[in-house]
Each structure stands twice: as C-alpha cells, then as structure tokens.
Design an enzyme around this catalytic site. Structure first.
Site, PDB file in Angstrom:
ATOM      1  N   ARG A 150      -4.328  -8.945   8.021  1.00  0.00           N
ATOM      2  CA  ARG A 150      -5.011  -8.957   6.734  1.00  0.00           C
ATOM      3  C   ARG A 150      -4.179  -9.736   5.722  1.00  0.00           C
ATOM      4  O   ARG A 150      -2.961  -9.827   5.856  1.00  0.00           O
ATOM      5  CB  ARG A 150      -5.290  -7.536   6.218  1.00  0.00           C
ATOM      6  CG  ARG A 150      -4.064  -6.704   5.845  1.00  0.00           C
ATOM      7  CD  ARG A 150      -3.553  -6.944   4.474  1.00  0.00           C
ATOM      8  NE  ARG A 150      -2.574  -5.916   4.096  1.00  0.00           N
ATOM      9  CZ  ARG A 150      -1.576  -6.124   3.239  1.00  0.00           C
ATOM     10  NH1 ARG A 150      -1.352  -7.331   2.729  1.00  0.00           N
ATOM     11  NH2 ARG A 150      -0.759  -5.151   2.913  1.00  0.00           N
ATOM     12  N   GLU A 249      -6.591  -1.602  -3.525  1.00  0.00           N
ATOM     13  CA  GLU A 249      -5.326  -1.857  -4.246  1.00  0.00           C
ATOM     14  C   GLU A 249      -5.353  -3.255  -4.868  1.00  0.00           C
ATOM     15  O   GLU A 249      -4.983  -3.451  -6.016  1.00  0.00           O
ATOM     16  CB  GLU A 249      -4.158  -1.750  -3.264  1.00  0.00           C
ATOM     17  CG  GLU A 249      -2.849  -2.193  -3.865  1.00  0.00           C
ATOM     18  CD  GLU A 249      -1.689  -2.021  -2.914  1.00  0.00           C
ATOM     19  OE1 GLU A 249      -1.728  -1.104  -2.071  1.00  0.00           O
ATOM     20  OE2 GLU A 249      -0.733  -2.795  -3.029  1.00  0.00           O
ATOM     21  N   CYS A 295       0.928  -5.463  -5.890  1.00  0.00           N
ATOM     22  CA  CYS A 295       2.248  -4.952  -5.512  1.00  0.00           C
ATOM     23  C   CYS A 295       3.152  -6.133  -5.096  1.00  0.00           C
ATOM     24  O   CYS A 295       2.708  -6.988  -4.321  1.00  0.00           O
ATOM     25  CB  CYS A 295       2.125  -3.983  -4.345  1.00  0.00           C
ATOM     26  SG  CYS A 295       3.725  -3.346  -3.788  1.00  0.00           S
ATOM     27  N   THR A 297       5.348  -6.257  -2.960  1.00  0.00           N
ATOM     28  CA  THR A 297       5.609  -6.307  -1.511  1.00  0.00           C
ATOM     29  C   THR A 297       4.576  -7.171  -0.797  1.00  0.00           C
ATOM     30  O   THR A 297       4.775  -7.539   0.350  1.00  0.00           O
ATOM     31  CB  THR A 297       5.556  -4.895  -0.887  1.00  0.00           C
ATOM     32  OG1 THR A 297       4.211  -4.389  -1.023  1.00  0.00           O
ATOM     33  CG2 THR A 297       6.538  -3.962  -1.539  1.00  0.00           C
ATOM     34  N   ARG A 332       4.599   2.380  10.771  1.00  0.00           N
ATOM     35  CA  ARG A 332       3.797   3.265   9.921  1.00  0.00           C
ATOM     36  C   ARG A 332       3.017   4.218  10.837  1.00  0.00           C
ATOM     37  O   ARG A 332       2.849   3.957  12.023  1.00  0.00           O
ATOM     38  CB  ARG A 332       2.748   2.481   9.105  1.00  0.00           C
ATOM     39  CG  ARG A 332       3.291   1.563   8.075  1.00  0.00           C
ATOM     40  CD  ARG A 332       2.169   0.932   7.231  1.00  0.00           C
ATOM     41  NE  ARG A 332       2.722  -0.026   6.267  1.00  0.00           N
ATOM     42  CZ  ARG A 332       2.010  -0.575   5.285  1.00  0.00           C
ATOM     43  NH1 ARG A 332       0.730  -0.293   5.121  1.00  0.00           N
ATOM     44  NH2 ARG A 332       2.569  -1.435   4.438  1.00  0.00           N
ATOM     45  N   GLU A 337      -0.619   3.780   5.204  1.00  0.00           N
ATOM     46  CA  GLU A 337       0.746   3.945   4.722  1.00  0.00           C
ATOM     47  C   GLU A 337       1.064   5.420   4.484  1.00  0.00           C
ATOM     48  O   GLU A 337       0.192   6.197   4.105  1.00  0.00           O
ATOM     49  CB  GLU A 337       0.805   3.239   3.379  1.00  0.00           C
ATOM     50  CG  GLU A 337       2.123   2.724   3.012  1.00  0.00           C
ATOM     51  CD  GLU A 337       1.980   1.793   1.824  1.00  0.00           C
ATOM     52  OE1 GLU A 337       0.874   1.621   1.314  1.00  0.00           O
ATOM     53  OE2 GLU A 337       2.979   1.235   1.426  1.00  0.00           O
TER      54      GLU A 337
HETATM   55  P1  ADP Z   1      -2.930  -2.322   4.526  1.00  0.00           P
HETATM   56  O1  ADP Z   1      -2.103  -2.470   3.327  1.00  0.00           O
HETATM   57  O2  ADP Z   1      -2.708  -3.434   5.494  1.00  0.00           O
HETATM   58  O3  ADP Z   1      -4.375  -2.068   4.226  1.00  0.00           O
HETATM   59  P2  ADP Z   1      -2.645   0.419   5.440  1.00  0.00           P
HETATM   60  O4  ADP Z   1      -1.443   0.966   6.128  1.00  0.00           O
HETATM   61  O5  ADP Z   1      -3.100   1.013   4.169  1.00  0.00           O
HETATM   62  O6  ADP Z   1      -2.383  -1.103   5.349  1.00  0.00           O
HETATM   63  O7  ADP Z   1      -3.869   0.502   6.506  1.00  0.00           O
HETATM   64  C1  ADP Z   1      -5.186   0.367   6.067  1.00  0.00           C
HETATM   65  C2  ADP Z   1      -6.136   0.812   7.163  1.00  0.00           C
HETATM   66  O8  ADP Z   1      -6.066  -0.124   8.258  1.00  0.00           O
HETATM   67  C3  ADP Z   1      -5.794   2.174   7.754  1.00  0.00           C
HETATM   68  O9  ADP Z   1      -7.017   2.876   7.985  1.00  0.00           O
HETATM   69  C4  ADP Z   1      -5.156   1.851   9.079  1.00  0.00           C
HETATM   70  O10 ADP Z   1      -5.420   2.875  10.013  1.00  0.00           O
HETATM   71  C5  ADP Z   1      -5.869   0.579   9.468  1.00  0.00           C
HETATM   72  N1  ADP Z   1      -5.059  -0.258  10.347  1.00  0.00           N
HETATM   73  C6  ADP Z   1      -3.923  -0.925  10.033  1.00  0.00           C
HETATM   74  N2  ADP Z   1      -3.467  -1.601  11.115  1.00  0.00           N
HETATM   75  C7  ADP Z   1      -4.367  -1.371  12.130  1.00  0.00           C
HETATM   76  C8  ADP Z   1      -4.462  -1.782  13.496  1.00  0.00           C
HETATM   77  N3  ADP Z   1      -3.560  -2.607  14.067  1.00  0.00           N
HETATM   78  N4  ADP Z   1      -5.518  -1.331  14.226  1.00  0.00           N
HETATM   79  C9  ADP Z   1      -6.453  -0.522  13.673  1.00  0.00           C
HETATM   80  N5  ADP Z   1      -6.423  -0.094  12.382  1.00  0.00           N
HETATM   81  C10 ADP Z   1      -5.387  -0.520  11.632  1.00  0.00           C
HETATM   82  N1  DAR Z   2       3.793   3.318  -3.280  1.00  0.00           N
HETATM   83  C1  DAR Z   2       4.536   2.084  -3.203  1.00  0.00           C
HETATM   84  C2  DAR Z   2       4.009   1.227  -2.043  1.00  0.00           C
HETATM   85  C3  DAR Z   2       4.708  -0.035  -1.846  1.00  0.00           C
HETATM   86  C4  DAR Z   2       4.124  -0.891  -0.743  1.00  0.00           C
HETATM   87  N2  DAR Z   2       2.786  -0.537  -0.302  1.00  0.00           N
HETATM   88  C5  DAR Z   2       1.653  -0.981  -0.916  1.00  0.00           C
HETATM   89  N3  DAR Z   2       1.668  -1.836  -1.888  1.00  0.00           N
HETATM   90  N4  DAR Z   2       0.493  -0.505  -0.502  1.00  0.00           N
HETATM   91  C6  DAR Z   2       6.026   2.422  -3.041  1.00  0.00           C
HETATM   92  O1  DAR Z   2       6.810   1.877  -3.820  1.00  0.00           O
HETATM   93  O2  DAR Z   2       6.359   3.186  -2.147  1.00  0.00           O
END
Ligand code: ADP
Ligand code: DAR
Length: 379
Positions: A150, A249, A295, A297, A332, A337
């Site tokens: 993504r 976000e 963010c 990051t 993760r 997250e």
């Molecule tokens: P991001 O910032 O990339 O959106 P998150 O950790 O918030 O990351 O994940 C967002 C959603 O994407 C969550 O529901 C997570 O389970 C899903 N997700 C992330 N990576 C994968 C993957 N490799 N396969 C399936 N679902 C994924």
């Molecule tokens: N809550 C923030 C998350 C930082 C990175 N993740 C993002 N942007 N979704 C922290 O400082 O932990």
C-alpha cells in the site's frame, strides 16, 4: 509512472506559487498547547517526540503557525496524550513539515534511519529490476498467507486530520470518487460510502482485512476520527485485490493485496494503479520528503509492503524483534498496528519508507522475508 509523477511535481510547484493562502486559525489555544507539552514531560515516554522536542526547541516553535492555521500543539497532541507512542508526532497539515521542520526532520531521520532528509525521485523499478521480484510461494509453499502493498497519498491543499474541516474532507471524498469512475481492467470497481454500509458488511470487511476501523486511540487523539464516519469510504474491485481507503489516517491509501506470497504480482498491480490515479489526482509532495502524509513514518514512498507469514518457531525466539530490526523489517499482529499475532502468523513489512525508492522498499521487504523464511526453516 515516472513521467506522470514529474508532470505532477511541476504542476504542484506552479499551484503552490499561485495558491490562494487560506488562513484558518487552529482551534488550540497557546495555554492548551503548553499543557500538552507539560503532559508530555510529566511521565516516562520512549517516543521520538519526547526525545526530540527539547524545552529549547519547544520555546523556539511554540508561537509558529502554518498558513492553514495549524500549531505545534496540533502536531504533538497524540504523543502527549499517549506516552506509550513510538513516534507521537503527526503533521497538522502538509506545511507543518516546513513550519516545524527542526522538529520533524529530527524525528524523520531517527525513524527512517537516514543522516539527511533527502528523498529520491519516485522509481518503481526498471524492466530488468522488476524481473528480480518473486512469487515466494515457489520458495515456501503455504508459508505466506497473504501479501499486501500500500501507499499513502494526500490531496494538494487539504489539511490533515487535526485541522481539516468536514467540508474539506467532503472535497477529498468527492475528488477521489470522481477519480475512480472509469478505472478499467483489474482496477475497475465500486465506491462505497462508509456511512452507507451496514454494521454486518463493515464487520465482515474488517475481519477479512479489507477495511479500516475507528479504534486506534492514538489516531483518535490526533483528530483522526473527527465527524466519523462522514466522508469516509472504501473503493474495491470485485476480487478485493485493489482497494482505496478514503479519509482513514491519510486522505488516500492505494492498496493491492491477494492470498499467497506472489510479491511481484501484488506490487505490479499497485504500480499500475498509482500510474493511473496520478493522471486523475494531484498529490501533495515536497522535494526532499517525497509524498506527504499525516504521519512522518509514512513519508517518502509512503509504501508499506507486508506479508502475513507463519513463523511459529522464529517468533518464539528471544531475538525475534532484533532479527527483524537488523533486516529493516517491522513485525506487527495480523489485525493492524498494535494488535497481536494469531497462531504464529505475523505481519512482516518494510520499516523504512523515506530515503529509498519504491523499488528499494519492495526489495528490502522481499529479501528480508526470504531471510525470515530461511531462519524459520532452519529451526
Ligand atoms: P497500514 O498502515 O498499512 O494500513 P495496518 O497495520 O493498519 O497497516 O493494517 C491495515 C489492515 O491491513 C489490517 O486489517 C491488516 O490486517 C491488513 N493487512 C496488512 N497487511 C496485510 C497482509 N499482508 N495480508 C492481509 N491483510 C493485511
Ligand atoms: N500511534 C503512532 C503510530 C506511528 C506509526 N503508525 C501510523 N502512522 N499508523 C505512534 O507514534 O506510535
């Protein structure tokens, strides 16, 4: 993709020059801002915000405002209210990276492990380089449950959550909806207003990892859920292998994902989507920061490439986190997250997004995951 990107950079520069500078006062008083800084320093925190916002730097930045009226307090609120943050800092609007540059650059350098804040031009990879991308199911059948790549993007001239108005969020929603009309082939799909989905539809999409939730306290405290669920949406093709998140976000998240470990196919679908959407939308960029996001990051490539991978033995090792860190990978849980792994399945992704190209980032993930597979098989 590169051509569209260069044209867009040029247009952005012209647009910024001619852009009417709206001034909108941030809702935060200097007293509230001072209280947040005091709160940040009350308790113990390992956040990059705590480490980098010294009292001297606070004094230097506390009276500054962005042209859209954002203040330092808007940027530090989440980290002050959540001392367990890893980073704790968000940009109130795209200009915050310039107005509060002395703070943001220190946080950016520490997170992305760069000595200088200097992001390369967008480069998805040459034809020859793309041949190096693999389907890891051939290496480790059944080990990778799914792959997802993504990027985040922001509309030019629209603030981020702390300062965005409901009308501005609607503008972002409408522009994105219009841009998705007429997408063809693998990218063709439907645009769903979150407010129009039933609770059951939303629950199923979240459980299947396709949809975002409103349950992140740190994002809430950064203003991420103001007027929820107004003007939030998800776009996806029938196969749910190409999706767009609207006003989660970030203003935009372009997502390519599928079952299994075919990193090459997943990445190439996203590259095609980015190229197509770059012709239809204008994204906020800054030369040395790449694509601007809420963010820090997520700056630069704004790309997170992840696999959900079964590593019960490696993840049980004491040095698992360190093993990942050395490969510039971030483990993760599998529901987003700050969630837990389930049944030894972890979300493993590239940690660095700025200071390297899109191709470097996907290769850093792929080559790191290959080392993880090798280690898991050796235990
Ligand atoms: P991001 O910032 O990339 O959106 P998150 O950790 O918030 O990351 O994940 C967002 C959603 O994407 C969550 O529901 C997570 O389970 C899903 N997700 C992330 N990576 C994968 C993957 N490799 N396969 C399936 N679902 C994924
Ligand atoms: N809550 C923030 C998350 C930082 C990175 N993740 C993002 N942007 N979704 C922290 O400082 O932990």
């Amino acid at each position: 993709m590169y051509r569209n990107y260069c044209e867009q950079l040029q247009q952005n520069r012209q647009q910024e020059k001619g852009q009417k500078k709206e001034t909108k006062m941030s809702g935060m008083s200097s007293d509230e801002q001072a209280k947040l800084f005091a709160k940040l320093n009350e308790g113990k925190s390992d956040s990059l915000l705590k480490k980098k916002l010294t009292p001297e730097l606070y004094e230097k930045l506390k009276d500054k405002k962005t042209k859209l009226g954002g203040c330092l307090g808007d940027c530090i609120k989440s980290g002050a209210m959540n001392l367990n943050s890893h980073v704790g800092l968000y940009a109130c609007d795209p200009e915050a990276y310039t107005t509060f540059q002395e703070l943001f650059d220190e946080v950016i350098k520490a997170y992305h492990k760069v000595d200088k804040v200097d992001h390369p031009k967008l480069n998805a990879g040459t034809k020859e380089q793309l041949e190096k991308l693999q389907n890891l199911d051939e290496l480790a059948p059944g080990m990778i449950v799914s792959t997802r790549v993504r990027v985040g993007r922001s509309h030019v001239g629209i603030p981020f959550p702390p300062c965005i108005s409901d009308e501005e969020r609607k503008k972002a929603f409408d522009e994105t909806k219009k841009a998705t009309e007429g997408l063809k082939g693998d990218l063709e799909g439907k645009f769903y207003d979150l407010a129009g989905l039933t609770k059951e539809e939303k629950t199923q999409l979240v459980e299947d990892h396709f949809l975002f939730k409103d349950d992140d306290d740190m994002l809430r405290d950064a203003g991420g859920y103001k007027n929820w669920p107004n003007h939030r949406a998800i776009f996806h093709n029938p196969a749910k292998t190409f999706l767009i998140w609207v006003n989660e976000e970030d203003h935009l998240r372009f997502i390519s994902m599928q079952k299994g470990g075919n990193i090459k196919e997943t990445y190439l679908r996203l590259v095609t989507a980015i190229d197509e959407l770059t012709k239809r939308l204008k994204f906020a960029t800054k030369d040395n920061l790449g694509f601007l996001t809420f963010c820090p990051t997520n700056l630069g490539t704004a790309m997170r490439a992840s696999v959900h991978i079964k590593i019960p033995k490696l993840s049980a090792q004491k040095d698992f986190k360190e093993f990942c860190e050395k490969l510039n990978l971030q483990p993760r849980g599998i529901h987003g997250e700050n969630t837990e792994s389930v049944g030894g399945v972890y979300d493993i992704s590239n940690k660095r997004r700025l200071g390297l190209t899109e191709y470097d980032a996907i290769m850093e993930m792929q080559e790191g995951v290959k080392k993880i597979i090798e280690k898991e098989m050796s235990l």
